[in-house]
Scaffold this motif. Structure first.
Motif, PDB file in Angstrom:
ATOM      1  N   GLU A 101       0.820  -1.300   0.096  1.00  9.50           N
ATOM      2  CA  GLU A 101       0.038  -0.103  -0.142  1.00  9.50           C
ATOM      3  C   GLU A 101       0.868   1.284  -0.049  1.00  9.50           C
ATOM      4  O   GLU A 101       0.663   2.185  -0.784  1.00  9.50           O
ATOM      5  CB  GLU A 101      -0.938   0.004   1.101  1.00  9.50           C
ATOM      6  CG  GLU A 101      -2.164   0.978   1.277  1.00  9.50           C
ATOM      7  CD  GLU A 101      -2.875   0.705   2.410  1.00  9.50           C
ATOM      8  OE1 GLU A 101      -2.883   1.422   3.454  1.00  9.50           O
ATOM      9  OE2 GLU A 101      -3.820  -0.144   1.931  1.00  9.50           O
ATOM     10  N   SER A 102       1.852   1.219   0.785  1.00  5.04           N
ATOM     11  CA  SER A 102       2.703   2.466   0.870  1.00  5.04           C
ATOM     12  C   SER A 102       3.663   2.575  -0.454  1.00  5.04           C
ATOM     13  O   SER A 102       3.563   3.601  -0.871  1.00  5.04           O
ATOM     14  CB  SER A 102       4.084   2.199   1.875  1.00  5.04           C
ATOM     15  OG  SER A 102       4.873   3.197   1.887  1.00  5.04           O
ATOM     16  N   ASP A 103       3.814   1.385  -1.060  1.00  5.36           N
ATOM     17  CA  ASP A 103       4.638   1.602  -2.558  1.00  5.36           C
ATOM     18  C   ASP A 103       3.726   2.147  -3.392  1.00  5.36           C
ATOM     19  O   ASP A 103       4.124   3.007  -4.361  1.00  5.36           O
ATOM     20  CB  ASP A 103       5.192   0.212  -2.857  1.00  5.36           C
ATOM     21  CG  ASP A 103       6.306  -0.219  -2.164  1.00  5.36           C
ATOM     22  OD1 ASP A 103       6.871   0.695  -1.194  1.00  5.36           O
ATOM     23  OD2 ASP A 103       6.618  -1.492  -2.167  1.00  5.36           O
ATOM     24  N   PHE A 104       2.365   1.726  -3.339  1.00  7.26           N
ATOM     25  CA  PHE A 104       1.350   1.874  -4.494  1.00  7.26           C
ATOM     26  C   PHE A 104       1.046   3.630  -3.927  1.00  7.26           C
ATOM     27  O   PHE A 104       1.048   4.166  -5.090  1.00  7.26           O
ATOM     28  CB  PHE A 104       0.126   1.376  -4.107  1.00  7.26           C
ATOM     29  CG  PHE A 104      -0.902   1.663  -5.071  1.00  7.26           C
ATOM     30  CD1 PHE A 104      -1.033   1.359  -6.388  1.00  7.26           C
ATOM     31  CD2 PHE A 104      -1.952   2.524  -4.706  1.00  7.26           C
ATOM     32  CE1 PHE A 104      -2.008   1.618  -7.148  1.00  7.26           C
ATOM     33  CE2 PHE A 104      -3.108   2.993  -5.388  1.00  7.26           C
ATOM     34  CZ  PHE A 104      -3.297   2.577  -6.686  1.00  7.26           C
ATOM     35  N   THR A 105       0.970   4.195  -2.903  1.00  4.33           N
ATOM     36  CA  THR A 105       0.771   5.441  -2.647  1.00  4.33           C
ATOM     37  C   THR A 105       2.053   6.296  -3.174  1.00  4.33           C
ATOM     38  O   THR A 105       1.597   7.337  -3.578  1.00  4.33           O
ATOM     39  CB  THR A 105       0.497   5.708  -1.447  1.00  4.33           C
ATOM     40  OG1 THR A 105      -0.646   4.776  -0.602  1.00  4.33           O
ATOM     41  CG2 THR A 105       0.095   7.109  -0.735  1.00  4.33           C
ATOM     42  N   ASP A 106       3.345   5.770  -2.953  1.00  6.78           N
ATOM     43  CA  ASP A 106       4.334   6.495  -3.389  1.00  6.78           C
ATOM     44  C   ASP A 106       4.503   6.631  -4.975  1.00  6.78           C
ATOM     45  O   ASP A 106       4.690   7.635  -5.307  1.00  6.78           O
ATOM     46  CB  ASP A 106       5.492   5.860  -2.735  1.00  6.78           C
ATOM     47  CG  ASP A 106       5.919   5.982  -1.485  1.00  6.78           C
ATOM     48  OD1 ASP A 106       5.127   6.744  -0.862  1.00  6.78           O
ATOM     49  OD2 ASP A 106       6.716   5.301  -0.860  1.00  6.78           O
ATOM     50  N   ARG A 107       3.910   5.597  -5.463  1.00  6.42           N
ATOM     51  CA  ARG A 107       4.044   5.800  -7.152  1.00  6.42           C
ATOM     52  C   ARG A 107       3.121   6.754  -7.689  1.00  6.42           C
ATOM     53  O   ARG A 107       3.274   7.127  -8.758  1.00  6.42           O
ATOM     54  CB  ARG A 107       3.608   4.341  -7.635  1.00  6.42           C
ATOM     55  CG  ARG A 107       5.000   3.236  -7.418  1.00  6.42           C
ATOM     56  CD  ARG A 107       4.570   2.045  -7.864  1.00  6.42           C
ATOM     57  NE  ARG A 107       5.832   1.011  -7.515  1.00  6.42           N
ATOM     58  CZ  ARG A 107       6.761   0.797  -8.389  1.00  6.42           C
ATOM     59  NH1 ARG A 107       6.837   1.447  -9.721  1.00  6.42           N
ATOM     60  NH2 ARG A 107       7.603  -0.210  -7.906  1.00  6.42           N
ATOM     61  N   ILE A 108       1.805   6.731  -6.985  1.00  4.15           N
ATOM     62  CA  ILE A 108       0.812   7.585  -7.726  1.00  4.15           C
ATOM     63  C   ILE A 108       0.852   9.054  -7.050  1.00  4.15           C
ATOM     64  O   ILE A 108      -0.139   9.820  -7.423  1.00  4.15           O
ATOM     65  CB  ILE A 108      -0.557   6.895  -7.642  1.00  4.15           C
ATOM     66  CG1 ILE A 108      -1.118   6.482  -6.105  1.00  4.15           C
ATOM     67  CG2 ILE A 108      -0.596   5.475  -8.256  1.00  4.15           C
ATOM     68  CD1 ILE A 108      -2.705   6.362  -6.172  1.00  4.15           C
ATOM     69  N   ARG A 109       1.560   9.422  -5.907  1.00  6.69           N
ATOM     70  CA  ARG A 109       1.544  10.398  -5.290  1.00  6.69           C
ATOM     71  C   ARG A 109       1.593  11.776  -6.230  1.00  6.69           C
ATOM     72  O   ARG A 109       0.764  12.726  -6.066  1.00  6.69           O
ATOM     73  CB  ARG A 109       2.735  10.557  -4.236  1.00  6.69           C
ATOM     74  CG  ARG A 109       2.549  12.086  -3.529  1.00  6.69           C
ATOM     75  CD  ARG A 109       3.749  12.056  -2.530  1.00  6.69           C
ATOM     76  NE  ARG A 109       3.314  11.173  -1.737  1.00  6.69           N
ATOM     77  CZ  ARG A 109       4.056  10.178  -1.000  1.00  6.69           C
ATOM     78  NH1 ARG A 109       5.312   9.784  -1.488  1.00  6.69           N
ATOM     79  NH2 ARG A 109       3.429   9.392   0.128  1.00  6.69           N
ATOM     80  N   ASP A 110       2.160  11.758  -7.449  1.00  8.08           N
ATOM     81  CA  ASP A 110       2.411  12.746  -8.372  1.00  8.08           C
ATOM     82  C   ASP A 110       1.278  12.761  -9.129  1.00  8.08           C
ATOM     83  O   ASP A 110       1.255  13.671 -10.139  1.00  8.08           O
ATOM     84  CB  ASP A 110       3.723  12.699  -9.066  1.00  8.08           C
ATOM     85  CG  ASP A 110       4.965  12.921  -8.175  1.00  8.08           C
ATOM     86  OD1 ASP A 110       4.762  13.489  -7.046  1.00  8.08           O
ATOM     87  OD2 ASP A 110       6.093  12.444  -8.440  1.00  8.08           O
ATOM     88  N   LEU A 111       0.478  11.848  -9.310  1.00  8.82           N
ATOM     89  CA  LEU A 111      -0.788  11.983 -10.300  1.00  8.82           C
ATOM     90  C   LEU A 111      -1.894  12.721  -9.589  1.00  8.82           C
ATOM     91  O   LEU A 111      -2.872  12.972 -10.554  1.00  8.82           O
ATOM     92  CB  LEU A 111      -1.100  10.657 -10.544  1.00  8.82           C
ATOM     93  CG  LEU A 111       0.086   9.733 -10.972  1.00  8.82           C
ATOM     94  CD1 LEU A 111      -0.578   8.164 -11.230  1.00  8.82           C
ATOM     95  CD2 LEU A 111       0.631  10.220 -12.515  1.00  8.82           C
ATOM     96  N   ARG A 112      -1.804  13.059  -8.403  1.00  9.33           N
ATOM     97  CA  ARG A 112      -3.219  13.994  -7.902  1.00  9.33           C
ATOM     98  C   ARG A 112      -2.805  15.128  -8.438  1.00  9.33           C
ATOM     99  O   ARG A 112      -1.977  15.726  -8.580  1.00  9.33           O
ATOM    100  CB  ARG A 112      -2.920  13.882  -6.363  1.00  9.33           C
ATOM    101  CG  ARG A 112      -3.013  12.319  -5.813  1.00  9.33           C
ATOM    102  CD  ARG A 112      -3.010  12.224  -4.128  1.00  9.33           C
ATOM    103  NE  ARG A 112      -3.188  11.283  -3.787  1.00  9.33           N
ATOM    104  CZ  ARG A 112      -2.599  10.693  -2.857  1.00  9.33           C
ATOM    105  NH1 ARG A 112      -1.596  11.328  -2.107  1.00  9.33           N
ATOM    106  NH2 ARG A 112      -2.683   9.275  -2.413  1.00  9.33           N
ATOM    107  N   PRO A 113      -4.150  15.750  -8.638  1.00 13.75           N
ATOM    108  CA  PRO A 113      -4.367  17.062  -9.196  1.00 13.75           C
ATOM    109  C   PRO A 113      -3.731  18.294  -8.296  1.00 13.75           C
ATOM    110  O   PRO A 113      -3.812  18.177  -7.127  1.00 13.75           O
ATOM    111  CB  PRO A 113      -5.741  17.187  -9.723  1.00 13.75           C
ATOM    112  CG  PRO A 113      -6.471  16.091  -9.219  1.00 13.75           C
ATOM    113  CD  PRO A 113      -5.413  15.135  -8.620  1.00 13.75           C
TER     114      PRO A 113
END
Length: 113
Positions: A101-113
């Motif tokens: 879950e942490s890895d997933f969150t880190d990978r998509i962090r920059d995709l948030r508007p």
């Protein structure tokens, strides 16, 4: 080199291409282009839609990477034939899922508007 170039452009070496199932020739170029344009007619390609498509792809890639990490950790742990009590298994599996879950969150962090 000249012989290679001559052989490359021999009529027997030139194969017609089929774009969208239509063989592309000088005679039907206009028709192929019209069909291509027609395929996108009415589509609303906006920056919002493009961003949503990009984000979807990146989220799926991140999800796949996180699942592969879980699989790898399980294979490593189980490959050692480790015997675990139910409590140890619960702690182990919670730790793997928390890391995924942490890895997933880190990978998509920059995709948030």
């Amino acid at each position: 080199m000249i012989r290679f170039a001559n052989r490359l452009f021999e009529p027997s070496q030139i194969k017609p291409k089929a774009t969208f199932g239509y063989e592309l020739t000088a005679n039907n170029l206009v028709e192929v282009v019209e069909n291509f344009v027609g395929a996108f007619q009415g589509a609303k390609l906006t920056t919002g839609n493009m961003r949503k498509a990009f984000v979807s792809v990146e989220v799926l890639k991140a999800e796949k990477a996180a699942l592969e990490a879980v699989d790898s950790e399980l294979a490593t742990r189980l490959g050692r034939h480790t015997v675990m009590s139910p409590g140890q298994w619960a702690d182990f599996s919670r730790g793997i899922l928390r890391q995924a879950e942490s890895d997933f969150t880190d990978r998509i962090r920059d995709l948030r508007p």
